[in-house]
Scaffold this active site. Sequence first.
Site, PDB file in Angstrom:
ATOM      1  N   PHE A  82       0.837  -1.213   0.000  1.00 43.00           N
ATOM      2  CA  PHE A  82       0.000   0.000   0.000  1.00 43.00           C
ATOM      3  C   PHE A  82       0.872   1.264   0.000  1.00 43.00           C
ATOM      4  O   PHE A  82       0.882   2.027  -0.974  1.00 43.00           O
ATOM      5  CB  PHE A  82      -0.940  -0.078   1.215  1.00 43.00           C
ATOM      6  N   ASN A 111       7.919  -9.703  -2.421  1.00 44.26           N
ATOM      7  CA  ASN A 111       7.526 -11.096  -2.666  1.00 44.26           C
ATOM      8  C   ASN A 111       6.002 -11.257  -2.651  1.00 44.26           C
ATOM      9  O   ASN A 111       5.494 -12.357  -2.743  1.00 44.26           O
ATOM     10  CB  ASN A 111       8.166 -12.049  -1.641  1.00 44.26           C
ATOM     11  N   ASP A 166      12.307 -12.621  -1.897  1.00 45.22           N
ATOM     12  CA  ASP A 166      12.020 -12.574  -0.461  1.00 45.22           C
ATOM     13  C   ASP A 166      13.195 -11.892   0.231  1.00 45.22           C
ATOM     14  O   ASP A 166      14.315 -12.416   0.230  1.00 45.22           O
ATOM     15  CB  ASP A 166      11.838 -14.017   0.054  1.00 45.22           C
ATOM     16  N   SER A 194       7.090  -5.594   5.195  1.00 44.63           N
ATOM     17  CA  SER A 194       6.612  -6.329   6.385  1.00 44.63           C
ATOM     18  C   SER A 194       5.102  -6.455   6.297  1.00 44.63           C
ATOM     19  O   SER A 194       4.436  -5.487   5.914  1.00 44.63           O
ATOM     20  CB  SER A 194       6.952  -5.560   7.674  1.00 44.63           C
ATOM     21  N   ASN A 210      19.768  -8.012   5.854  1.00 43.88           N
ATOM     22  CA  ASN A 210      20.157  -8.108   4.444  1.00 43.88           C
ATOM     23  C   ASN A 210      20.189  -6.740   3.768  1.00 43.88           C
ATOM     24  O   ASN A 210      21.113  -6.415   3.017  1.00 43.88           O
ATOM     25  CB  ASN A 210      19.187  -9.026   3.686  1.00 43.88           C
ATOM     26  N   LYS A 228      25.344  -0.755   3.431  1.00 47.96           N
ATOM     27  CA  LYS A 228      26.757  -0.588   3.801  1.00 47.96           C
ATOM     28  C   LYS A 228      27.633  -0.751   2.558  1.00 47.96           C
ATOM     29  O   LYS A 228      28.509   0.063   2.279  1.00 47.96           O
ATOM     30  CB  LYS A 228      27.095  -1.648   4.856  1.00 47.96           C
ATOM     31  N   TYR A 257       4.998  -8.746  15.412  1.00 48.49           N
ATOM     32  CA  TYR A 257       5.124  -7.463  14.707  1.00 48.49           C
ATOM     33  C   TYR A 257       5.804  -6.428  15.615  1.00 48.49           C
ATOM     34  O   TYR A 257       6.809  -5.833  15.221  1.00 48.49           O
ATOM     35  CB  TYR A 257       3.731  -6.992  14.309  1.00 48.49           C
ATOM     36  N   LYS A 290       9.532  -5.248  14.924  1.00 50.28           N
ATOM     37  CA  LYS A 290       9.914  -3.877  14.554  1.00 50.28           C
ATOM     38  C   LYS A 290      10.918  -3.298  15.547  1.00 50.28           C
ATOM     39  O   LYS A 290      11.804  -2.529  15.175  1.00 50.28           O
ATOM     40  CB  LYS A 290       8.662  -2.993  14.483  1.00 50.28           C
ATOM     41  N   ARG A 315      -7.791  -4.038   7.965  1.00 48.85           N
ATOM     42  CA  ARG A 315      -7.478  -2.849   8.764  1.00 48.85           C
ATOM     43  C   ARG A 315      -8.753  -2.019   8.900  1.00 48.85           C
ATOM     44  O   ARG A 315      -9.654  -2.083   8.056  1.00 48.85           O
ATOM     45  CB  ARG A 315      -6.347  -2.062   8.100  1.00 48.85           C
TER      46      ARG A 315
HETATM   47  N1  LIG Z   1      -0.211   1.324   6.826  1.00 53.68           N
HETATM   48  C1  LIG Z   1      -0.008   1.643   8.082  1.00 53.68           C
HETATM   49  O1  LIG Z   1      -0.927   2.183   8.735  1.00 53.68           O
HETATM   50  C2  LIG Z   1       1.323   1.397   8.755  1.00 53.68           C
HETATM   51  C3  LIG Z   1       1.473   1.803  10.082  1.00 53.68           C
HETATM   52  C4  LIG Z   1       2.698   1.591  10.704  1.00 53.68           C
HETATM   53  C5  LIG Z   1       3.755   1.027  10.020  1.00 53.68           C
HETATM   54  N2  LIG Z   1       3.587   0.651   8.727  1.00 53.68           N
HETATM   55  C6  LIG Z   1       4.742   0.014   8.069  1.00 53.68           C
HETATM   56  O2  LIG Z   1       4.891   0.521   6.752  1.00 53.68           O
HETATM   57  C7  LIG Z   1       5.318  -0.524   5.863  1.00 53.68           C
HETATM   58  C8  LIG Z   1       4.347  -0.646   4.703  1.00 53.68           C
HETATM   59  O3  LIG Z   1       3.059  -0.955   5.203  1.00 53.68           O
HETATM   60  P1  LIG Z   1       1.795  -1.127   4.263  1.00 53.68           P
HETATM   61  O4  LIG Z   1       0.624  -0.640   5.001  1.00 53.68           O
HETATM   62  O5  LIG Z   1       2.091  -0.559   2.922  1.00 53.68           O
HETATM   63  O6  LIG Z   1       1.706  -2.719   4.219  1.00 53.68           O
HETATM   64  P2  LIG Z   1       1.629  -3.706   2.945  1.00 53.68           P
HETATM   65  O7  LIG Z   1       1.404  -5.062   3.507  1.00 53.68           O
HETATM   66  O8  LIG Z   1       0.641  -3.184   1.968  1.00 53.68           O
HETATM   67  O9  LIG Z   1       3.079  -3.559   2.329  1.00 53.68           O
HETATM   68  C9  LIG Z   1       4.177  -4.307   2.756  1.00 53.68           C
HETATM   69  C10 LIG Z   1       4.836  -4.888   1.535  1.00 53.68           C
HETATM   70  O10 LIG Z   1       5.991  -5.644   1.950  1.00 53.68           O
HETATM   71  C11 LIG Z   1       6.034  -6.847   1.204  1.00 53.68           C
HETATM   72  N3  LIG Z   1       6.807  -7.843   1.952  1.00 53.68           N
HETATM   73  C12 LIG Z   1       6.547  -8.366   3.173  1.00 53.68           C
HETATM   74  N4  LIG Z   1       7.475  -9.274   3.511  1.00 53.68           N
HETATM   75  C13 LIG Z   1       8.369  -9.322   2.476  1.00 53.68           C
HETATM   76  C14 LIG Z   1       9.551 -10.075   2.227  1.00 53.68           C
HETATM   77  N5  LIG Z   1      10.004 -10.988   3.086  1.00 53.68           N
HETATM   78  N6  LIG Z   1      10.212  -9.863   1.060  1.00 53.68           N
HETATM   79  C15 LIG Z   1       9.762  -8.947   0.177  1.00 53.68           C
HETATM   80  N7  LIG Z   1       8.647  -8.212   0.359  1.00 53.68           N
HETATM   81  C16 LIG Z   1       7.954  -8.407   1.497  1.00 53.68           C
HETATM   82  C17 LIG Z   1       4.574  -7.241   1.063  1.00 53.68           C
HETATM   83  O11 LIG Z   1       4.330  -8.161   0.028  1.00 53.68           O
HETATM   84  C18 LIG Z   1       3.929  -5.878   0.789  1.00 53.68           C
HETATM   85  O12 LIG Z   1       3.903  -5.578  -0.583  1.00 53.68           O
HETATM   86  C19 LIG Z   1       5.395  -1.805   6.708  1.00 53.68           C
HETATM   87  O13 LIG Z   1       6.721  -2.013   7.105  1.00 53.68           O
HETATM   88  C20 LIG Z   1       4.543  -1.504   7.917  1.00 53.68           C
HETATM   89  O14 LIG Z   1       4.970  -2.182   9.054  1.00 53.68           O
HETATM   90  C21 LIG Z   1       2.395   0.818   8.082  1.00 53.68           C
END
Ligand SMILES: NC(=O)c1ccc[n+]([C@@H]2O[C@H](COP(=O)([O-])OP(=O)(O)OC[C@H]3O[C@@H](n4cnc5c(N)ncnc54)[C@H](O)[C@@H]3O)[C@@H](O)[C@H]2O)c1
Length: 315
Positions: A7, A28, A52, A75, A104, A110, A150, A154, A191
């Site tokens: 997103f 992924n 991944d 994530s 990674n 780095k 989670y 984090k 959500r």
């Molecule tokens: N949306 C929110 O309200 C919110 C709030 C706090 C923190 N965040 C953080 O912001 C980031 C993005 O959140 P989002 O809402 O867009 O979530 P999302 O699930 O839409 O996006 C996360 C993306 O990471 C990818 N991903 C997960 N594990 C992976 C892996 N091992 N290898 C490769 N890709 C991987 C998923 O496929 C997905 O496309 C996240 O780290 C989340 O923790 C979001």
Amino acid sequence: MAGGGGFIGSHLCKKLIDEGNMVYCLDNFITGNKNNIISLMDNPNFKLIEHDLSTPLDVIKDRIGEAHYLFHLASPASPNQKSERSYINFPIETLLVNSYGTHNLLLLAKEKNAKFLLASTSEVYGNPVLSPQPETYFGNVNPNGIRSVYDEGKRFSEAMTFAFHRKFGVDARIIRIFNTYGPFMQKDDGRVVTAFINQAISNLPMTIFGSGNQTRSFCYVEDMIEGIMKAMFTAGTDGEVINLGNPDERSILEIATMVKEMVGSQSEIVHETLPEDDPTKRKPDITKATNLLQWSPKVTLEEGLKKTIEHFRNV
Ligand SMILES: NC(=O)c1ccc[n+]([C@@H]2O[C@H](COP(=O)([O-])OP(=O)(O)OC[C@H]3O[C@@H](n4cnc5c(N)ncnc54)[C@H](O)[C@@H]3O)[C@@H](O)[C@H]2O)c1
């Protein structure tokens, strides 16, 4: 960009490309969706790498060549167990991407001498005893509860980021994102905003967990993207932790009622049991972002919900 198919990541890819950058999007699709980035697929400044992040990056790093900025947004992020995309249903994957995955990407930062940004979360504050939450608050987190994969993931990711910053001088910053919403959230991500809007559009019961008196503050994605860009590109953010979110705090019940009225829905509002460790309060203190980045959110909840409802009516 790790997590560029998600997103927030997909909005960020689009913004970076609009500003003339070349973007490599690593994902992924465990919780993301290719439809989020379909409009970028033919763009010569966009390259998708399906990989991944929790596995070594040796196989892909030569394809990237030079890299100046690395954004770590990968994530799972939804707490709602009823959604297939929830981190509660991907507990090990969530821990791995926030540990091995972060490691990674930091190794790559780095090696390439790239600036690094970690998307952390307000969930590191757990169920806060302090409100609003400033960056200096250490949090109140259950270390092994259902949400710990989670929250603690984090927290580990933050520790790893600053270990690389201190030991190897990696130019790194951490942003703590508070609830963000807008177009290109997944309809079934569970959500709260997506659930309310889609239940209201379909005239299905709108589910509130607990009384609905628990509060959240919601930031529209356009504002969040501006904050993320400033956190990466403003001088003086190296080694900083910055809250990004909208301090406009509302109760869940108030949001459900607003969505219902804005959609013109016949849905009834129903209550279900509050999940374990659900925080009662969530409101960012954004003084630091305001001073350091000259950033504050502009889009009101009413405007943002209107645009998000419009999006979900069209998909
Ligand atoms: N949306 C929110 O309200 C919110 C709030 C706090 C923190 N965040 C953080 O912001 C980031 C993005 O959140 P989002 O809402 O867009 O979530 P999302 O699930 O839409 O996006 C996360 C993306 O990471 C990818 N991903 C997960 N594990 C992976 C892996 N091992 N290898 C490769 N890709 C991987 C998923 O496929 C997905 O496309 C996240 O780290 C989340 O923790 C979001």
